[in-house]
Design an enzyme around this catalytic site. Structure first.
Site, PDB file in Angstrom:
ATOM      1  N   GLY A 154       0.784  -1.271   0.155  1.00 62.51           N
ATOM      2  CA  GLY A 154       0.090   0.047  -0.013  1.00 62.51           C
ATOM      3  C   GLY A 154       1.002   1.134  -0.018  1.00 62.51           C
ATOM      4  O   GLY A 154       1.752   1.522  -0.747  1.00 62.51           O
ATOM      5  N   SER A 155       0.567   2.209   0.785  1.00 62.12           N
ATOM      6  CA  SER A 155       0.645   3.765   0.760  1.00 62.12           C
ATOM      7  C   SER A 155       2.189   3.749   1.428  1.00 62.12           C
ATOM      8  O   SER A 155       2.979   4.690   0.906  1.00 62.12           O
ATOM      9  CB  SER A 155      -0.018   4.588   1.499  1.00 62.12           C
ATOM     10  OG  SER A 155      -1.456   4.595   0.844  1.00 62.12           O
ATOM     11  N   THR A 156       2.988   2.622   1.742  1.00 60.41           N
ATOM     12  CA  THR A 156       4.326   2.914   2.072  1.00 60.41           C
ATOM     13  C   THR A 156       5.084   3.039   0.966  1.00 60.41           C
ATOM     14  O   THR A 156       6.466   3.509   1.168  1.00 60.41           O
ATOM     15  CB  THR A 156       4.795   1.687   3.013  1.00 60.41           C
ATOM     16  OG1 THR A 156       4.423   0.286   1.911  1.00 60.41           O
ATOM     17  CG2 THR A 156       4.131   1.430   4.226  1.00 60.41           C
ATOM     18  N   PHE A 157       4.710   2.807  -0.432  1.00 57.99           N
ATOM     19  CA  PHE A 157       5.483   2.937  -1.596  1.00 57.99           C
ATOM     20  C   PHE A 157       5.244   4.360  -2.027  1.00 57.99           C
ATOM     21  O   PHE A 157       6.247   4.840  -3.034  1.00 57.99           O
ATOM     22  CB  PHE A 157       4.721   2.123  -2.768  1.00 57.99           C
ATOM     23  CG  PHE A 157       5.324   0.519  -2.855  1.00 57.99           C
ATOM     24  CD1 PHE A 157       5.680  -0.031  -1.612  1.00 57.99           C
ATOM     25  CD2 PHE A 157       5.759   0.059  -3.963  1.00 57.99           C
ATOM     26  CE1 PHE A 157       5.995  -1.270  -1.722  1.00 57.99           C
ATOM     27  CE2 PHE A 157       5.988  -1.423  -4.010  1.00 57.99           C
ATOM     28  CZ  PHE A 157       6.344  -1.957  -2.955  1.00 57.99           C
ATOM     29  N   LYS A 158       4.378   5.164  -1.480  1.00 53.86           N
ATOM     30  CA  LYS A 158       4.363   6.455  -1.898  1.00 53.86           C
ATOM     31  C   LYS A 158       5.712   7.290  -1.706  1.00 53.86           C
ATOM     32  O   LYS A 158       5.891   8.021  -2.761  1.00 53.86           O
ATOM     33  CB  LYS A 158       3.406   7.206  -1.153  1.00 53.86           C
ATOM     34  CG  LYS A 158       1.787   6.701  -1.790  1.00 53.86           C
ATOM     35  CD  LYS A 158       0.606   7.368  -0.809  1.00 53.86           C
ATOM     36  CE  LYS A 158      -0.732   6.725  -1.594  1.00 53.86           C
ATOM     37  NZ  LYS A 158      -1.823   6.961  -0.689  1.00 53.86           N
TER      38      LYS A 158
END
Length: 589
Positions: free
Chosen positions: A299-303
């Site tokens: 999820g958003s940990t890749f942003k």
């Protein structure tokens, strides 16, 4: 006259005979001497050959030194500070030998009576199994690893068929702690899972038997991480949890935990396998390593990775630039945020509020080729690089990434990696831009790999600011621990299932580093299928379950690692504060 002439004849013959006898005796003596010399020479040659043979092959077991006999058959494993994690002992086992009695029955008492006596000593024994073993008349183990006092109690039963062979056994002094790192040793003396398998040859070599194998693990940090993950797992009623503590400059793993765990001292069959029906429901055995072997959409940990790639590539030059935050339509697919975040957002606001919509637009401008190249530089297209044998292969979109794929990957969907992949990626984000593989070896300064540059040093410095802002003002606020300057990013993603995503099953992750003014360690905390409970304000996202784990772990491990809390220090974010005036004002109030 005849008598006179006969005398010299007799003397002459006798003298000749005497000479002949003496010559013969001398000849025999010489021959014997030569034989003795030949024997001595042969012995000498054999001795020299024996010495040469031993020089090549080493001494035979009979000629081995006392030290060799006292050295365990399998070497010790210790943590980075020398604390024993696995060692070998000689212990008694309980063996049933039906041939111990030369006449009559194998047992003095009945199998039922003997079983009753044994279950009084060992209450956890299955009485019916013991009775069946004794009645069968077949030799075999009844129990392994007896204490001396337990052996004395069994001896008092008066059964000659119950014997106590002294055997080598593997013992794990810390119990189940770091079980997925260590693994275990099977009944044949072979290492299984973990470093027992990875180090199998080393641990049984002459050098490995006499010299401990040193891991990068710090058992104090490992204990704190497991403890807090278990607490978070219980509070959110999650089915599993995983976590890593990684040195950002060396790649050394100081702690690696996967829950639920198992006890390597007493491995059960269901610790390593589950039934087919359970596997279909997504269940995994306790011995399964969620950190290195299971891949997840994180999820958003890749942003922050996508933003860093865009800053590096020059497609983001002004962090104050604004993008539309309205739902984004790409073909028949619509990208939305979890809630309305306003009409437009800049980069800091995008990460603070965790906007899928704006991150997707940033990735669209960056392009699939450059985003993919960044991910490949972070080794997300291959199994995690670590010594453990259980390493999962990522779900990696091959070929050219189309526009929609590029957008979804930027916010952690459409690609699945292990938590260890994420840990090494975040280390590169904050350490100045250098990616290094993770390792469970304790490294000297000269052994630290050079690594490869993925991000510019200036980009890494910006990301450190942004990660700190997420914790101070955004979704990561529940990870903040006073004085430790934590920075990080939340990520919550639905688990895939048959026919699409399982909307009620989340993977919640918080990826963090500290202290952000001079990063030393990455901390990853992940919850597998957390539930909304009163303890998490009935929320299932990472902000409510994974972030608080980091908030509790860091103050426990920081002082152990030489990082004391200091509320007078922090990373300078004064140049970015004007870009988020609303958040700053709300926090200051």
């Amino acid at each position: 006259m005849n008598a006179i002439t006969a005398i010299p004849t007799t003397v002459t013959v006798g003298t000749r005979r005497l000479v002949n006898v003496r010559q013969r005796s001398l000849l025999v003596a010489k021959l014997r001497t030569l034989w003795v010399l030949a024997v001595f020479m042969l012995v000498g040659v054999l001795a020299v050959l024996r010495i040469l043979w031993l020089g090549v092959t080493g001494p035979s077991p009979r000629d081995a030194s006392l030290d060799a006999w006292l050295t365990p058959s399998r070497g010790e494993i210790v943590d980075r500070n020398g604390v024993p994690l696995a060692r070998e002992f000689r212990v008694y086992s309980l063996w049933f030998n039906p041939k111990a009695m030369t006449e009559g029955s194998a047992l003095v008492h009945t199998p039922d009576e003997v079983a009753d006596g044994l279950t009084r000593i060992f209450p956890d024994l299955d009485r019916d199994e013991v009775v069946a073993r004794l009645a069968s008349g077949k030799a075999g183990y009844i129990r392994k690893s007896l204490l001396p006092e337990e052996a004395n109690k069994v001896h008092a039963l008066g059964e000659p068929a119950l014997e106590f062979p002294l055997e080598n056994t593997r013992f794990y002094p810390q119990g189940s702690m770091a079980a997925h790192v260590l693994g275990y040793v099977d009944s044949y003396g072979k290492g299984k899972v973990g470093m027992e398998q990875a180090f199998d040859k080393q641990l049984t070599s002459p050098e490995g038997r006499s010299t401990p194998s040193v891991l990068s693990i710090d058992f104090r940090v490992q204990s704190a991480l497991e403890d807090e993950l278990a607490e978070g797992m219980a509070l959110s009623q999650a089915k599993g949890a995983a976590g890593v503590v990684l040195d950002v400059h060396t790649g050394e793993v100081l702690a690696l935990a996967s829950l639920p765990t198992f006890d390597p001292n007493h491995v059960k069959p269901n610790d390593m396998v589950v039934s087919e029906a359970a596997a279909k429901q997504g269940e995994v055995p306790r011995g399964f390593n969620r950190v290195t072997n299971q891949v997840y959409e994180l999820g958003s940990t890749f942003k922050p990775i996508a933003v860093a790639a865009a800053i590096d590539a020059g497609t983001i030059t002004d962090l104050g630039r604004r993008w539309s935050a309205k739902p984004l339509h790409v073909g028949r697919f619509t990208i939305r945020d979890s809630h309305q975040m306003g009409d437009s957002l800049n980069v800091p606001e995008t990460l603070i509020h965790s906007s899928n919509v704006v991150t997707a637009q940033i990735a669209d401008e960056l392009g699939g080729e450059r985003l993919k190249q960044t991910m490949e530089s972070l080794a997300m297209n291959q199994r995690p690089q670590i010594e453990l044998p259980a390493r999962g292969f990522p779900i990696w979109p091959s070929g050219k990434w189309p526009r929609l794929r590029t957008m979804t990957v930027s916010y952690g969907h459409g690609i699945a990696v292990t938590p260890l992949h994420l840990a090494t990626a975040y280390a590169a984000l904050v350490n100045g831009g250098i990616w290094r593989p993770a390792t469970l070896h304790k490294l000297d300064a000269a052994q630290v790999p050079e690594g490869r540059r993925v991000f510019k040093a200036a980009t890494s410095a910006r990301i450190r600011q942004l990660l700190r802002m997420i914790v101070r003002y955004g979704t990561g606020r529940k990870a903040d621990a006073p004085g430790f300057r934590i920075g990080g990013k939340t990520g919550s993603a639905e688990k895939p299932g048959n026919g699409g995503y399982r909307h009620h099953s989340l993977i919640s992750t918080f990826a963090a580093a500290f202290p952000m003014d001079e990063p030393r360690y990455v901390v990853i905390a992940m919850m597998d299928e957390p539930q909304g409970t009163a303890a998490t304000s009935y929320q299932r996202t990472a902000a409510w379950n994974a972030a608080p784990v980091v908030q509790r772990v860091v103050p426990r491990i920081g002082p152990l690692l030489g990082i004391m809390p200091d509320e007078t220090r922090d990373i300078d974010i004064s140049d970015l504060k004007p870009l988020i005036p609303n958040e700053v004002n709300e926090t200051e109030e």
